[in-house]
Design an enzyme around this catalytic site. Structure first.
Site, mmCIF file in Angstrom:
data_model
loop_
_atom_site.group_PDB
_atom_site.id
_atom_site.type_symbol
_atom_site.label_atom_id
_atom_site.label_comp_id
_atom_site.label_asym_id
_atom_site.label_seq_id
_atom_site.Cartn_x
_atom_site.Cartn_y
_atom_site.Cartn_z
ATOM 1 N N TRP A 193 0.860 -1.183 0.000
ATOM 2 C CA TRP A 193 0.000 0.000 0.000
ATOM 3 C C TRP A 193 0.900 1.238 0.000
ATOM 4 O O TRP A 193 1.894 1.298 0.737
ATOM 5 C CB TRP A 193 -0.914 -0.006 1.239
ATOM 6 C CG TRP A 193 -1.686 1.276 1.345
ATOM 7 C CD1 TRP A 193 -2.782 1.633 0.623
ATOM 8 C CD2 TRP A 193 -1.367 2.386 2.190
ATOM 9 N NE1 TRP A 193 -3.171 2.903 0.963
ATOM 10 C CE2 TRP A 193 -2.326 3.394 1.923
ATOM 11 C CE3 TRP A 193 -0.377 2.634 3.133
ATOM 12 C CZ2 TRP A 193 -2.326 4.622 2.574
ATOM 13 C CZ3 TRP A 193 -0.363 3.852 3.781
ATOM 14 C CH2 TRP A 193 -1.339 4.835 3.502
ATOM 15 N N ASP A 360 -15.276 13.008 -2.157
ATOM 16 C CA ASP A 360 -14.784 11.677 -1.775
ATOM 17 C C ASP A 360 -15.603 11.129 -0.615
ATOM 18 O O ASP A 360 -16.743 11.537 -0.371
ATOM 19 C CB ASP A 360 -13.267 11.772 -1.481
ATOM 20 C CG ASP A 360 -12.528 10.486 -1.785
ATOM 21 O OD1 ASP A 360 -12.571 9.582 -0.927
ATOM 22 O OD2 ASP A 360 -11.918 10.369 -2.867
ATOM 23 N N ASP A 361 -15.022 10.214 0.122
ATOM 24 C CA ASP A 361 -15.673 9.496 1.226
ATOM 25 C C ASP A 361 -16.277 10.468 2.257
ATOM 26 O O ASP A 361 -15.761 11.559 2.469
ATOM 27 C CB ASP A 361 -14.580 8.646 1.893
ATOM 28 C CG ASP A 361 -15.146 7.562 2.775
ATOM 29 O OD1 ASP A 361 -16.368 7.522 2.976
ATOM 30 O OD2 ASP A 361 -14.341 6.746 3.260
ATOM 31 N N ARG A 437 -9.927 -2.089 8.194
ATOM 32 C CA ARG A 437 -10.527 -0.746 8.127
ATOM 33 C C ARG A 437 -11.986 -0.804 8.607
ATOM 34 O O ARG A 437 -12.860 -0.196 8.025
ATOM 35 C CB ARG A 437 -10.445 -0.194 6.693
ATOM 36 C CG ARG A 437 -10.249 1.322 6.671
ATOM 37 C CD ARG A 437 -10.346 1.899 5.270
ATOM 38 N NE ARG A 437 -10.030 3.315 5.293
ATOM 39 C CZ ARG A 437 -10.568 4.217 4.488
ATOM 40 N NH1 ARG A 437 -11.456 3.866 3.587
ATOM 41 N NH2 ARG A 437 -10.218 5.472 4.581
ATOM 42 N N LYS A 470 -15.777 7.614 -8.483
ATOM 43 C CA LYS A 470 -14.558 6.943 -8.013
ATOM 44 C C LYS A 470 -15.002 5.658 -7.328
ATOM 45 O O LYS A 470 -15.651 5.704 -6.283
ATOM 46 C CB LYS A 470 -13.798 7.860 -7.048
ATOM 47 C CG LYS A 470 -12.507 7.253 -6.497
ATOM 48 C CD LYS A 470 -11.730 8.319 -5.717
ATOM 49 C CE LYS A 470 -10.586 7.740 -4.906
ATOM 50 N NZ LYS A 470 -9.964 8.769 -4.050
ATOM 51 N N ASP A 472 -14.147 2.623 -5.313
ATOM 52 C CA ASP A 472 -13.052 2.221 -4.426
ATOM 53 C C ASP A 472 -13.258 0.803 -3.904
ATOM 54 O O ASP A 472 -14.366 0.245 -3.946
ATOM 55 C CB ASP A 472 -12.985 3.227 -3.254
ATOM 56 C CG ASP A 472 -11.586 3.353 -2.671
ATOM 57 O OD1 ASP A 472 -10.727 2.508 -2.961
ATOM 58 O OD2 ASP A 472 -11.368 4.317 -1.900
ATOM 59 N N MET A 473 -12.214 0.214 -3.360
ATOM 60 C CA MET A 473 -12.247 -1.152 -2.794
ATOM 61 C C MET A 473 -11.061 -1.239 -1.845
ATOM 62 O O MET A 473 -9.932 -1.288 -2.294
ATOM 63 C CB MET A 473 -12.124 -2.136 -3.950
ATOM 64 C CG MET A 473 -12.339 -3.576 -3.611
ATOM 65 S SD MET A 473 -10.889 -4.304 -2.834
ATOM 66 C CE MET A 473 -11.307 -5.998 -2.890
ATOM 67 N N ASN A 474 -11.350 -1.229 -0.537
ATOM 68 C CA ASN A 474 -10.277 -0.907 0.403
ATOM 69 C C ASN A 474 -9.782 -2.008 1.318
ATOM 70 O O ASN A 474 -9.173 -1.707 2.345
ATOM 71 C CB ASN A 474 -10.695 0.283 1.268
ATOM 72 C CG ASN A 474 -10.444 1.598 0.553
ATOM 73 O OD1 ASN A 474 -9.431 1.753 -0.099
ATOM 74 N ND2 ASN A 474 -11.378 2.520 0.661
ATOM 75 N N CYS A 520 -10.224 2.454 -8.046
ATOM 76 C CA CYS A 520 -9.353 2.729 -6.904
ATOM 77 C C CYS A 520 -9.436 1.505 -6.005
ATOM 78 O O CYS A 520 -10.485 0.867 -5.917
ATOM 79 C CB CYS A 520 -9.858 3.979 -6.166
ATOM 80 S SG CYS A 520 -8.891 4.406 -4.701
ATOM 81 N N ASP A 542 -2.309 5.767 -3.098
ATOM 82 C CA ASP A 542 -2.677 6.710 -2.040
ATOM 83 C C ASP A 542 -1.490 7.566 -1.626
ATOM 84 O O ASP A 542 -1.644 8.495 -0.831
ATOM 85 C CB ASP A 542 -3.213 5.960 -0.813
ATOM 86 C CG ASP A 542 -4.705 5.709 -0.937
ATOM 87 O OD1 ASP A 542 -5.341 6.305 -1.822
ATOM 88 O OD2 ASP A 542 -5.238 4.906 -0.143
HETATM 89 C C1 GLA Z 1 -9.049 4.950 -0.088
HETATM 90 C C2 GLA Z 1 -8.711 5.697 -1.368
HETATM 91 C C3 GLA Z 1 -8.521 7.166 -1.050
HETATM 92 C C4 GLA Z 1 -9.779 7.708 -0.436
HETATM 93 C C5 GLA Z 1 -10.147 6.887 0.785
HETATM 94 C C6 GLA Z 1 -11.498 7.287 1.325
HETATM 95 O O1 GLA Z 1 -7.970 4.930 0.779
HETATM 96 O O2 GLA Z 1 -7.584 5.148 -1.974
HETATM 97 O O3 GLA Z 1 -8.189 7.877 -2.213
HETATM 98 O O4 GLA Z 1 -10.811 7.671 -1.378
HETATM 99 O O5 GLA Z 1 -10.191 5.494 0.509
HETATM 100 O O6 GLA Z 1 -11.839 6.576 2.453
#
Ligand code: GLA
Length: 728
Positions: A193, A360-361, A437, A470, A472-474, A520, A542
Site C-alpha cells: 500500500w 470523496d468518502d 478498516r 470513483k 473504491d475497494m479498500n 481505486c 494513495d
Molecule cells: C481509499 C482511497 C482514497 C480515499 C479513501 C477514502 O484509501 O484510496 O483515495 O478515497 O479510501 O476513504
C-alpha cells in the site's frame, strides 16, 4: 496484417512484427514451437528435433518423454514433470489430464469471452483448437488471436465437461509458454500500500519462480504481469516477452526452468484456494492472457502493451478523449465537511479552471470516520442539506461537473445493511469475521448482492447527476466463504466474486456510458487490465508525494499507458511522507497521467493560485500528447536520483519531456538527457526556450536540462514541450 497460415497441423499466427507457431503432433498432443519476431517461413522439423522428436516426425507419447516437448496446454501426471496448466479431478479421483487435438477452426475475428473482459477483436485473426481427454470426457477449447496493429497474441481456454459425471477443475491457467532456453531474466512488479509497482528484475534460476496473489484482488503487492528479458536487454534494445492477465482477482505468474534448461511461463487464476465443479455439459472460461513481444527492449514492450490496451481493451468511448482536470476532496477535507465547505473548495477549483469537482468518502449514512456505514448509500442530509442533487446542482452552477466516491463492494458491521443482511458478506459460519478498516467484504458472487450494488450505484448517480464515479475497494479478502454456495463449491467464491464484479461494472457502464469511472483500491491495489476494460483510469496510489510517485508511475507504465494513471498534485508537507516538494515539480509529475488536484486551493497563496490557473491551462492543452502519445521512459528512478520520460505525438511533430532530480546534487553539471522517438530528420523547437535542435541531435547528443540554482533543494524538475519547425 494479421494472418493464420495452416500447413497440415502446423499453425502459424503472424502479423508484420511477430510470429507464434504451434503444431498438432501425431497422436494429438499440441506442441508449441515459437513465439518471437516475425518469421517468413517455418520448417517445424528444426524446432521439433530440438524437443527430442525423431527426424521422421513420428512422435509417441509412450516413449518420447513429454517432459521435453514444448506444449500449449500441458497437464501433470502422464510424463511431463513440469508444472501443468490444467488439473481436473475425474469421478474416479484421479487428476491426470491428457488433452489431444480433435479439431481446429478459424473463426475470423476473435470472439468475445463469456462473462469476462477481454481485448476486442476488431482487426484480428483468430484460431480455435478443440481438444479432448478420452479418460474423463473433458474437452478444451484453446482460443488464440493475433492483431493487425499490435505485437501481441491473446490466449484463453474454455474447459467443458463432455462426460456424464461431474468433474472438479483444480487448476485452469490461461497461458503456458514453453521457450527453448533459459537465458532470461524475469521482470515482475512488487509493492505495498502506498508503494505500488516497484520494478524487480533477476536472473532466472533452475526451478520454480514467480509472483502470485491471494488478496482477492490483483493487489498492491504485485501485478498480473511478468516479462522475460535477455541479460543484455535494456530499456531501449534487446528482446522482451511480456505476459499480462486480463483479470482482477487472485492470480499466478510463474516461470519454471526445467532439467533441460527450457523455460515454461504460466499465467492464470491462482489455483491456491480455487476449484470449480463442472457438472456434465458445463463450461469454465479462463480469463484472457496476452503476450507481447519486443525486439526494442522494455520500452518497446511497454508501447506494445499500451497500444493493445488503448486500441482493444479500454472503454472505446474514453480513448483519445480529453479527461477533465479534477479536484478531489479527500486530502482537502477527509471526512470533515459540510455542503458549504465543499462548495467553497469547489469554487476555488473552478477559479483555477478545473472541470470536475469530486466529493470523496464521508457523504453517506453516519460516516464521519472509517468505522461505519458502508452499504448505507443514503446521503447524510445533516452534512448535506438538500441531498446529493442540491450539492450536485450547486457545483454545476459554478461551471464544474460533479463527481462522487463510493465503495460498493464493502459493508460495515455497523450499518443498516449488515443488520438486515448479515449473510451478504464473505464469511465462514462459526468463525469470527476479521475486519480491516472496520469493514467486511460483500459476497459479490451472489446475484442479490450484485442487484443491490447496481441499484445503490445507479440511484446515487441519478440523484447526484454525477459525471464521474470513483469506485473504491479498500481491503483484502479473509474468511472466504459464501452462504450462497454448497460445501462442494466454496472454493469458487473468490472467482465468482470477480465475475460478479465484472457483471455489475458491465451493466453500469452500459447504462451510464457518459459517467467516467475511476477505479481505486486503497490507491493502486487493483490496477489491472481486467478493471481497465470498464474504467479508463485508476487512482495510481494513495501516496501523493511527488518523489514517491516517480517510482510508482514509472513502474506502472511498464504495462499501462499514462491515460490510465490517476495522478494529482497534493498539498505540502505531503500527507503521507511529510516532505515538501516544489509546486512546479508536483505539477510536472502529476502531468504524467490523468491530471488533477488533491488539495484545498483556499490554503494556497495568491501567487500559487495564479500558478494553478496556468497549470490547468497547460494540462488541458497538452492532454492528447501526454495521455495518448508514444511513451518513452528515459531515466529510471530505480537506478539513480534522476527520472525522465517523454511522449511523442503519432506524427512525430510534437513531444513533451519531463526531468526530475530527486536529491539535490552540489557542484554538478546540468544533466544531458538523450531523447527518443523523434524524427531524426526534423528540427524541433523547445517551446520554453525558443531554441531549435535537430531531432538527431536531441537523440544522439541529448537535451541539456539546466536545473534551478544550487541550494534550491530536492525535487527540481524541467518540463519542456517540443514542436517540429519548418526549415526556413
Ligand atoms: C481509499 C482511497 C482514497 C480515499 C479513501 C477514502 O484509501 O484510496 O483515495 O478515497 O479510501 O476513504
Amino acid at each position: 496484417m494479421a494472418e493464420i497460415l495452416r500447413e497440415g497441423n502446423i499453425f502459424h499466427l503472424r502479423n508484420d512484427s511477430i510470429s507464434y507457431v504451434l503444431c498438432g503432433m501425431p497422436g494429438g498432443v499440441v506442441a508449441q514451437l515459437y513465439f518471437g519476431a516475425r518469421l517468413e517461413r517455418v520448417n517445424a522439423a528444426n524446432l521439433l528435433r530440438h524437443a527430442g522428436v525423431p527426424a521422421d516426425g513420428s512422435f509417441d507419447v509412450q516413449e518420447s518423454m513429454l517432459d521435453r516437448l514444448p506444449q500449449e496446454y500441458p497437464a501433470f501426471g502422464l510424463g511431463d514433470m513440469r508444472q501443468g496448466a490444467v488439473a481436473v479431478v475425474a469421478p474416479d479421483g484421479s487428476w491426470a489430464v491428457d488433452l489431444r487435438l480433435t479439431g481446429a477452426e478459424l473463426p475470423g475475428e476473435k470472439p468475445a469471452l463469456a462473462g469476462l473482459p477481454a481485448t476486442r477483436g476488431e482487426g484480428s485473426a483468430a484460431l480455435r483448437l478443440r481438444l479432448r481427454d478420452a479418460h474423463t470426457g473433458l474437452e478444451a477449447e484453446l482460443d488464440y488471436a493475433i492483431y493487425d496493429d499490435c505485437p501481441a497474441v491473446a490466449r484463453s481456454a474454455r474447459l467443458i465437461n463432455g462426460g456424464d459425471a461431474p468433474l472438479t477443475v483444480e487448476r485452469a491457467y490461461s497461458l503456458c509458454l514453453d521457450l527453448p532456453d533459459s537465458d532470461w531474466e524475469l521482470v515482475t512488479l512488487a509493492g505495498a500500500w502506498a508503494r505500488e509497482r516497484d520494478i524487480c528484475r533477476r536472473p532466472l534460476v533452475r526451478g520454480f519462480q514467480g509472483v502470485s496473489t491471494r488478496h482477492g484482488a490483483s493487489s498492491h503487492q504485485t501485478s498480473p504481469f511478468m516479462a522475460l528479458v535477455r541479460r543484455n536487454t535494456t530499456e531501449f534494445s534487446g528482446e522482451a516477452v511480456g505476459a499480462a492477465l486480463v483479470y482482477s482477482g487472485n492470480f499466478v505468474a510463474a516461470a519454471e526452468v526445467g532439467q533441460f534448461d527450457t523455460t515454461r511461463l504460466l499465467l492464470g487464476v491462482n489455483d491456491d484456494g480455487f476449484s470449480w465443479l463442472l457438472e456434465s455439459g458445463e463450461a469454465f472460461q479462463t480469463p484472457e492472457a496476452v503476450l507481447v513481444y519486443s525486439g526494442e527492449g522494455l520500452g518497446g514492450m511497454s508501447r506494445g502493451f499500451h497500444r493493445l490496451w488503448e486500441r482493444h481493451l479500454l472503454p472505446a468511448r474514453w480513448v483519445g478523449r480529453p479527461r477533465p482536470v479534477l479536484l478531489n476532496s479527500w486530502e482537502a477535507a477527509y471526512f470533515d465537511f459540510d455542503a458549504d465547505k465543499l462548495a467553497a473548495i469547489a469554487g476555488a477549483a473552478a477559479e483555477a479552471g478545473a472541470a470536475l469537482f469530486v466529493m470523496d468518502d464521508g457523504w453517506f449514512g453516519r460516516r464521519n470516520d472509517d468505522s461505519t456505514s458502508l452499504g448505507d448509500w443514503q446521503c447524510n442530509t445533516g452534512k448535506l442539506p438538500g441531498g446529493l442533487s442540491a450539492l450536485g446542482e450547486r457545483v454545476r452552477a459554478m461551471g464544474l461537473q460533479f463527481g462522487i466516491w463510493m465503495e460498493p463492494e464493502m459493508i460495515s458491521p455497523d450499518s443498516d445493511l449488515y443488520r438486515a443482511h448479515p449473510d451478504w458478506c464473505l464469511h465462514i459460519p462459526g468463525r469470527e469475521g476479521i475486519t480491516a478498516r472496520h469493514q467486511f467484504v460483500l459476497d459479490v458472487g451472489r446475484g442479490d448482492v450484485q442487484e443491490f450494488m447496481y441499484e445503490a450505484v445507479s440511484r446515487t448517480l441519478r440523484e447526484s447527476g454525477a459525471a464521474y464515479l470513483k469506485w473504491d475497494m479498500n481491503r483484502n479478502f479473509t474468511n472466504i466463504g459464501s452462504a450462497a454456495l454448497p460445501a462442494s463449491r466454496q472454493k469458487e467464491t473468490a472467482h465468482r466474486y470477480i465475475l460478479g464484479l465484472y457483471a455489475v461494472l458491465d451493466r453500469l457502464t452500459r447504462d451510464f456510458p457518459d459517467v467516467l469511472i475511476e477505479g481505486c483500491a486503497g490507491g493502486g491495489g487493483r490496477f489491472d487490465a481486467g478493471m481497465l476494460a470498464y474504467v479508463p483510469q485508476f487512482w495510481c496510489s494513495d501516496d501523493t508525494d511527488a518523489l514517491c510517485r516517480l517510482r510508482i508511475q514509472y513502474g506502472t507504465t511498464l504495462v499501462f499507458p499514462p491515460s490510465t494513471m490517476g495522478c494529482h498534485v497534493s498539498a505540502v508537507p505531503n500527507h503521507q511522507t511529510g516532505r515538501t516538494v516544489p509546486l512546479e515539480t508536483r505539477f510536472a509529475v502529476a502531468l504524467g497521467g490523468s491530471f488533477g488536484y488533491e488539495l484545498d486551493p483556499r490554503a494556497l497563496t495568491e501567487a500559487e493560485r495564479a500558478e494553478l490557473r496556468r497549470q490547468v491551462a497547460f494540462a488541458d492543452s497538452t492532454q492528447s500528447l501526454r495521455l495518448y502519445g508514444a511513451f518513452y521512459r528515459l531515466l529510471s528512478p530505480f537506478e539513480g536520483d534522476d527520472t525522465a520520460w517523454m511522449s511523442v505525438s503519432a506524427d512525430l511533430s510534437e513531444a513533451i519531456f519531463t526531468f526530475v532530480r530527486a536529491q539535490a546534487r552540489p557542484n554538478a553539471m546540468p544533466p544531458l538527457v538523450r531523447l527518443r522517438g523523434l524524427d531524426p530528420a526534423r528540427r524541433y523547437e523547445v517551446c520554453q526556450t525558443g531554441e531549435v535542435y535537430g531531432g538527431d541531435e536531441l537523440m544522439r547528443v541529448g537535451l541539456c536540462c539546466p536545473l534551478a540554482p544550487q541550494g534550491t533543494g530536492d525535487g527540481c524538475s524541467v518540463l519542456y514541450t517540443l514542436k517540429a519547425v519548418n526549415e526556413a
